[in-house]
Design a protein around this motif. Structure first.
Motif, mmCIF file in Angstrom:
data_model
loop_
_atom_site.group_PDB
_atom_site.id
_atom_site.type_symbol
_atom_site.label_atom_id
_atom_site.label_comp_id
_atom_site.label_asym_id
_atom_site.label_seq_id
_atom_site.Cartn_x
_atom_site.Cartn_y
_atom_site.Cartn_z
ATOM 1 N N GLY A 193 -28.275 -25.932 -2.394
ATOM 2 C CA GLY A 193 -26.929 -25.705 -2.905
ATOM 3 C C GLY A 193 -26.067 -26.961 -2.892
ATOM 4 O O GLY A 193 -25.099 -27.066 -3.636
ATOM 5 N N ASP A 194 -26.451 -27.922 -2.070
ATOM 6 C CA ASP A 194 -25.731 -29.191 -1.995
ATOM 7 C C ASP A 194 -26.203 -30.186 -3.061
ATOM 8 O O ASP A 194 -25.737 -31.316 -3.121
ATOM 9 C CB ASP A 194 -25.893 -29.815 -0.606
ATOM 10 C CG ASP A 194 -27.350 -30.048 -0.227
ATOM 11 O OD1 ASP A 194 -28.267 -29.738 -1.030
ATOM 12 O OD2 ASP A 194 -27.590 -30.545 0.896
ATOM 13 N N GLY A 195 -27.153 -29.740 -3.914
ATOM 14 C CA GLY A 195 -27.679 -30.605 -4.968
ATOM 15 C C GLY A 195 -28.774 -31.547 -4.505
ATOM 16 O O GLY A 195 -29.318 -32.307 -5.298
ATOM 17 N N ARG A 196 -29.137 -31.458 -3.228
ATOM 18 C CA ARG A 196 -30.149 -32.356 -2.674
ATOM 19 C C ARG A 196 -31.553 -31.812 -2.934
ATOM 20 O O ARG A 196 -31.821 -30.630 -2.756
ATOM 21 C CB ARG A 196 -29.917 -32.517 -1.171
ATOM 22 C CG ARG A 196 -30.714 -33.624 -0.526
ATOM 23 C CD ARG A 196 -30.294 -33.824 0.916
ATOM 24 N NE ARG A 196 -30.554 -32.666 1.745
ATOM 25 C CZ ARG A 196 -31.678 -32.490 2.457
ATOM 26 N NH1 ARG A 196 -32.617 -33.386 2.437
ATOM 27 N NH2 ARG A 196 -31.822 -31.404 3.179
ATOM 28 N N ARG A 210 -35.047 -30.793 -2.184
ATOM 29 C CA ARG A 210 -35.670 -30.330 -0.939
ATOM 30 C C ARG A 210 -37.189 -30.371 -0.998
ATOM 31 O O ARG A 210 -37.843 -30.366 0.030
ATOM 32 C CB ARG A 210 -35.244 -28.901 -0.632
ATOM 33 C CG ARG A 210 -33.755 -28.714 -0.509
ATOM 34 C CD ARG A 210 -33.253 -29.281 0.816
ATOM 35 N NE ARG A 210 -31.824 -29.204 0.917
ATOM 36 C CZ ARG A 210 -31.143 -28.179 1.388
ATOM 37 N NH1 ARG A 210 -31.759 -27.099 1.795
ATOM 38 N NH2 ARG A 210 -29.828 -28.227 1.452
#
Length: 140
Positions: free
Chosen positions: A42-45, A47
């Motif tokens: 959700g943070d755009g990172r 994974r």
């Protein structure tokens, strides 16, 4: 002049959140005629990555429920990444060293695309079997 990753990568890769199910990933792979989805929080990172092979080897072969198993549970989190300005020769070396067929392309922390072994094969040896398979139209 060496060719750059940005010239061969597939832009705008398909992404799903870590809590998406394997069934959702498989449906995206079928719909887009691709062999992987990137797992983005959700943070755009970024994974991880889940390939069609991961679904089979890490989930179905272990009798896991594809509808209840999440991408976060089976994704490969230890990713090699490339930058769009990296040379494709370097990319091939990374693929060989890490024994991977797909590498996410990141620029300034932003996911830009995916470079696959098939992308490189089409460009480098368009007459090879791998290039033929990679360029083939989807099965219907």
């Amino acid at each position: 002049m060496a060719q750059k990753v940005r010239d061969l990568m597939t832009p705008h890769p398909v992404t799903l959140p870590p809590d998406a199910s394997l069934v959702e990933a498989a449906k995206q792979m079928r719909a887009k005629d691709i062999g992987d989805v990137l797992v983005v929080g959700g943070d755009g990172r970024l994974r991880g990555i889940v390939t069609d092979r991961d679904i089979v080897v890490r989930a179905l072969a272990d009798d896991r429920d594809a509808g209840a198993t999440t991408l976060g549970e089976v994704c490969s989190p230890d990713l090699a990444v490339l930058g769009p300005e990296d040379d494709t020769d370097e990319a091939v070396d990374v693929m060989r060293e890490r024994a991977v067929r797909r590498i996410p392309v990141i620029d300034g922390g932003e996911l830009m695309g995916v470079l696959s072994l098939g992308d490189v094969a089409i460009e480098r040896d368009s007459g090879s079997v791998l290039a033929d398979i990679s360029a083939a139209r989807e099965n219907t």
